[in-house]
Scaffold this active site. Structure first.
Site, PDB file in Angstrom:
ATOM      1  N   HIS A   1      65.170  43.418  37.798  1.00 14.04           N
ATOM      2  CA  HIS A   1      63.939  43.202  36.630  1.00 14.04           C
ATOM      3  C   HIS A   1      64.693  43.894  35.520  1.00 14.04           C
ATOM      4  O   HIS A   1      65.040  44.801  35.369  1.00 14.04           O
ATOM      5  CB  HIS A   1      62.909  44.188  37.092  1.00 14.04           C
ATOM      6  CG  HIS A   1      62.248  43.696  38.445  1.00 14.04           C
ATOM      7  ND1 HIS A   1      61.435  42.724  38.504  1.00 14.04           N
ATOM      8  CD2 HIS A   1      62.588  43.791  39.797  1.00 14.04           C
ATOM      9  CE1 HIS A   1      60.979  42.413  39.750  1.00 14.04           C
ATOM     10  NE2 HIS A   1      61.621  43.178  40.648  1.00 14.04           N
ATOM     11  N   LEU A   2      64.716  42.751  34.505  1.00 15.24           N
ATOM     12  CA  LEU A   2      65.243  43.523  33.312  1.00 15.24           C
ATOM     13  C   LEU A   2      63.951  43.418  32.122  1.00 15.24           C
ATOM     14  O   LEU A   2      64.137  44.113  31.202  1.00 15.24           O
ATOM     15  CB  LEU A   2      66.318  42.243  32.566  1.00 15.24           C
ATOM     16  CG  LEU A   2      67.591  42.315  33.306  1.00 15.24           C
ATOM     17  CD1 LEU A   2      68.456  41.157  32.895  1.00 15.24           C
ATOM     18  CD2 LEU A   2      68.228  43.503  33.284  1.00 15.24           C
TER      19      LEU A   2
ATOM     20  N   ASN B   1      58.969  38.216  37.127  1.00 21.64           N
ATOM     21  CA  ASN B   1      57.493  38.676  36.804  1.00 21.64           C
ATOM     22  C   ASN B   1      57.435  39.301  35.560  1.00 21.64           C
ATOM     23  O   ASN B   1      56.594  40.525  35.536  1.00 21.64           O
ATOM     24  CB  ASN B   1      57.099  39.513  38.111  1.00 21.64           C
ATOM     25  CG  ASN B   1      58.089  40.509  38.021  1.00 21.64           C
ATOM     26  OD1 ASN B   1      59.115  40.801  37.773  1.00 21.64           O
ATOM     27  ND2 ASN B   1      57.597  41.875  38.800  1.00 21.64           N
TER      28      ASN B   1
ATOM     29  N   LYS C   1      61.176  32.055  43.088  1.00 22.68           N
ATOM     30  CA  LYS C   1      60.740  33.373  43.524  1.00 22.68           C
ATOM     31  C   LYS C   1      59.358  33.309  44.236  1.00 22.68           C
ATOM     32  O   LYS C   1      58.620  32.796  43.359  1.00 22.68           O
ATOM     33  CB  LYS C   1      60.626  34.503  42.376  1.00 22.68           C
ATOM     34  CG  LYS C   1      59.943  35.678  42.813  1.00 22.68           C
ATOM     35  CD  LYS C   1      60.911  36.564  43.921  1.00 22.68           C
ATOM     36  CE  LYS C   1      60.338  37.741  44.328  1.00 22.68           C
ATOM     37  NZ  LYS C   1      60.873  38.930  44.145  1.00 22.68           N
TER      38      LYS C   1
ATOM     39  N   HIS D   1      64.810  42.612  49.303  1.00 22.04           N
ATOM     40  CA  HIS D   1      64.435  43.914  49.562  1.00 22.04           C
ATOM     41  C   HIS D   1      64.080  44.273  50.895  1.00 22.04           C
ATOM     42  O   HIS D   1      62.860  44.847  51.021  1.00 22.04           O
ATOM     43  CB  HIS D   1      63.561  44.689  48.430  1.00 22.04           C
ATOM     44  CG  HIS D   1      62.512  43.832  47.906  1.00 22.04           C
ATOM     45  ND1 HIS D   1      61.563  43.271  48.698  1.00 22.04           N
ATOM     46  CD2 HIS D   1      62.118  43.358  46.882  1.00 22.04           C
ATOM     47  CE1 HIS D   1      60.671  42.699  48.021  1.00 22.04           C
ATOM     48  NE2 HIS D   1      61.155  42.797  46.841  1.00 22.04           N
TER      49      HIS D   1
ATOM     50  N   LEU E   1      57.829  48.751  45.752  1.00 20.11           N
ATOM     51  CA  LEU E   1      57.266  47.740  47.001  1.00 20.11           C
ATOM     52  C   LEU E   1      58.302  46.807  47.285  1.00 20.11           C
ATOM     53  O   LEU E   1      59.075  46.405  46.287  1.00 20.11           O
ATOM     54  CB  LEU E   1      56.020  47.189  46.414  1.00 20.11           C
ATOM     55  CG  LEU E   1      54.901  48.061  46.250  1.00 20.11           C
ATOM     56  CD1 LEU E   1      53.816  47.407  45.443  1.00 20.11           C
ATOM     57  CD2 LEU E   1      54.428  48.441  47.618  1.00 20.11           C
TER      58      LEU E   1
ATOM     59  N   ASP F   1      66.915  45.478  43.096  1.00 18.14           N
ATOM     60  CA  ASP F   1      65.283  45.653  42.791  1.00 18.14           C
ATOM     61  C   ASP F   1      65.229  46.734  41.703  1.00 18.14           C
ATOM     62  O   ASP F   1      64.346  47.099  41.633  1.00 18.14           O
ATOM     63  CB  ASP F   1      64.524  45.742  43.973  1.00 18.14           C
ATOM     64  CG  ASP F   1      63.229  45.194  43.830  1.00 18.14           C
ATOM     65  OD1 ASP F   1      62.684  44.765  42.760  1.00 18.14           O
ATOM     66  OD2 ASP F   1      62.179  45.744  44.516  1.00 18.14           O
TER      67      ASP F   1
HETATM   68  O1  DOR Z   1      58.767  48.317  43.358  1.00 16.25           O
HETATM   69  C1  DOR Z   1      58.544  47.202  42.913  1.00 16.25           C
HETATM   70  N1  DOR Z   1      58.571  47.058  41.677  1.00 16.25           N
HETATM   71  N2  DOR Z   1      58.654  46.054  43.667  1.00 16.25           N
HETATM   72  C2  DOR Z   1      58.431  45.018  43.374  1.00 16.25           C
HETATM   73  O2  DOR Z   1      58.414  43.910  43.969  1.00 16.25           O
HETATM   74  C3  DOR Z   1      58.303  44.490  41.723  1.00 16.25           C
HETATM   75  C4  DOR Z   1      58.817  45.596  40.959  1.00 16.25           C
HETATM   76  C5  DOR Z   1      58.418  45.638  39.535  1.00 16.25           C
HETATM   77  O3  DOR Z   1      58.327  44.468  38.834  1.00 16.25           O
HETATM   78  O4  DOR Z   1      58.270  46.540  38.977  1.00 16.25           O
HETATM   79 ZN    ZN Z   2      61.681  43.124  42.736  1.00 12.75          ZN
END
Ligand code: DOR
Ligand code: ZN
Length: 350
Positions: A20-21, A46, A104, A179, A224, A252
Site C-alpha cells: 500500500h503506497l 484501495n 484485486k 497475506h 487485517l 502488506d
Molecule cells: O491491515 C490492513 N490494512 N489490511 C488490509 O487488507 C488493508 C490495509 C490498509 O489498506 O490499510
Molecule cells: Zn493489503
C-alpha cells in the site's frame, strides 16, 4: 539454528507482491522506504475513491513515478480494484497494454476502503473468465465478512465458502491468496498446485495474536487479516522458509498515521517497508534457512507472475544491531515502523 558461518548473502533485488503506497503526502513519504530495497511492487488499489479503471491505474502510476526521488529506480505494478460494475473489456485492455498486472478482489467490507468490493460473485464472473483467458492474476483478500463469523475464522471460512467454489467455476484463473495467516491457507495452497500461490507478510511471520493483545493492546500490531494463534505463525514460517515456489513475500506494508492508529476505533495496518528485509533475514536465519530467502523474496514471485528476475542484486550482511527509525515523518503525521520485538542484525547493502 542459525548457520554461524553464513554472515552475508547476495540475492537478486527483491520484489514486494503486496504493498500500500496511498497517495499525496503519504505516498511521497513511504515510497522511498520501499524503493530503497525493492525493485518492483504490486500496488494495492484501495485509495479513496478506489483505482477501478485502466485510466485510473495509469494516472495513479504516473503519480507514483512523480513521487519517486530522482536517484531511485522502482517499478510499480498496478492493480485494478474489482467491483460488480467492472468492465471485462477495460480489464483486458489494461493488461494487454501493460497498465495493470493484476486485479484485486476485496469482499465488500473486509478491510480499509473495501466498501466498493464484491458482494455477489456471479456478477464478476465475466471479468474472471476474461482474466483466465488472458492469464491475468487475481489477488484475493481472503476473508468472509459475515458478522456471525468470528474474525479469527474468516480466512478459513473464505477458503471453503468462496475460494473453492470460485476456483471450480473458473479453474484457469491464476489466484494469489494474499497475506495468508492460517495453516488452513498454507495447506490449501500446498494441496492445490494449479494456478494458485500465496503471499505472506513480514509481520505475520513474527507476531501472533498474543503479541497484539497480551499485556495491553498494541494497536501497531493490528492489521487485517488479524494475526492468529502461534501454531498458525509457525505454519507460515515453515511455508516461507521451505523454498516452495507457491509462497512469496507480500509485505502488506500499510501506512496509517499514529493518530489514525491510536484511537478508540483504530485503523488496520502494519507499516513494515523500512525494515522488512532485515526482519526477514532474521526470521530465515533463526530457522537455519537463510539461503531460502532468495526464493521467497526474489524468485518465486516473478515466476508466478511470468516476469523476469531482477538482474540487480542486494547484499545482506550480519553485524551489530541495525539502527532504523521508530517512525517515518509525513506531512500528514508520523507513521510508526513495525517493531519486531527483537534486534535486527542483517544490514542491507544496495
Ligand atoms: O491491515 C490492513 N490494512 N489490511 C488490509 O487488507 C488493508 C490495509 C490498509 O489498506 O490499510
Ligand atoms: Zn493489503
Amino acid at each position: 539454528m542459525p548457520d554461524k558461518d553464513l554472515t552475508s548473502l547476495t540475492i537478486p533485488r527483491p520484489d514486494d507482491w503486496h504493498l500500500h503506497l496511498r497517495d499525496g503526502n503519504m505516498l511521497r513519504a513511504v515510497l522511498p522506504e520501499t524503493a530503497r530495497h525493492f525493485g518492483r511492487a504490486i500496488i494495492m488499489p484501495n485509495l479513496v475513491p478506489p483505482v477501478v479503471t485502466a485510466a485510473q491505474a495509469s494516472a495513479y502510476r504516473d503519480r507514483i513515478m512523480a513521487a519517486l526521488p530522482g536517484d531511485m529506480v522502482f517499478e510499480p505494478l498496478m492493480t485494478l480494484y474489482l467491483t460488480e460494475a467492472t468492465d471485462p473489456a477495460d480489464v483486458r485492455a489494461a493488461f494487454e497494454n501493460g497498465i495493470a498486472t493484476a486485479v484485486k478482489l476485496y469482499p465488500a467490507g473486509a478491510t480499509t476502503n473495501s466498501a466498493s468490493g464484491v458482494r455477489d460473485f456471479e456478477k464478476v464472473r465475466p471479468v474472471l473468465e476474461t482474466m483466465a483467458e488472458i492469464g491475468m492474476p487475481l489477488c484475493v483478500h481472503g476473508e468472509v465478512t459475515d458478522s456471525e463469523i468470528d474474525i479469527f475464522d474468516r480466512e478459513a471460512v473464505f477458503i471453503d465458502k468462496v475460494l473453492k467454489p470460485l476456483r471450480k467455476k473458473v479453474p484457469d484463473l491464476k489466484v494469489v491468496m494474499e497475506h495468508v495467516t492460517t495453516e488452513d491457507a498454507v495447506d490449501y495452497v500446498r494441496d492445490n498446485p494449479k494456478n494458485l500461490a500465496a503471499t505472506i507478510t513480514t509481520h505475520h511471520l513474527i507476531i501472533n495474536r498474543n503479541h497484539m493483545l497480551v499485556g495491553g493492546i498494541k494497536p501497531h500490531y493490528y492489521c487485517l487479516p488479524v494475526a492468529k494463534r502461534e501454531a498458525h505463525r509457525v505454519a507460515l514460517v515453515q511455508a516461507a522458509v521451505s523454498g516452495d515456489k507457491r509462497f512469496f513475500l507480500g509485505t502488506d506494508s500499510a501506512p496509517h498515521t499514529d493518530p489514525n492508529k491510536l484511537q478508540a476505533c483504530g485503523c488496520a495496518g502494519v507499516f513494515s517497508a523500512t525494515n522488512t528485509m532485515s526482519c526477514l533475514a532474521e526470521v530465515f536465519d533463526a530457522a537455519g534457512q537463510l539461503k531460502k530467502l532468495e526464493a521467497f523474496v526474489s524468485l518465486n514471485g516473478p515466476r508466478f507472475y511470468g516476469l523476469p528476475v531482477s538482474e540487480e542484486t542486494i547484499t545482506l550482511r550480519k553485524g551489530d544491531p541495525v539502527q532504523y527509525p521508530t517512525q517515518i515523518a509525513t506531512d500528514d503525521g508520523p507513521v510508526t515502523v513495525f517493531d519486531p520485538g527483537f534486534d535486527l542484525h542483517w544490514h542491507v547493502e544496495n
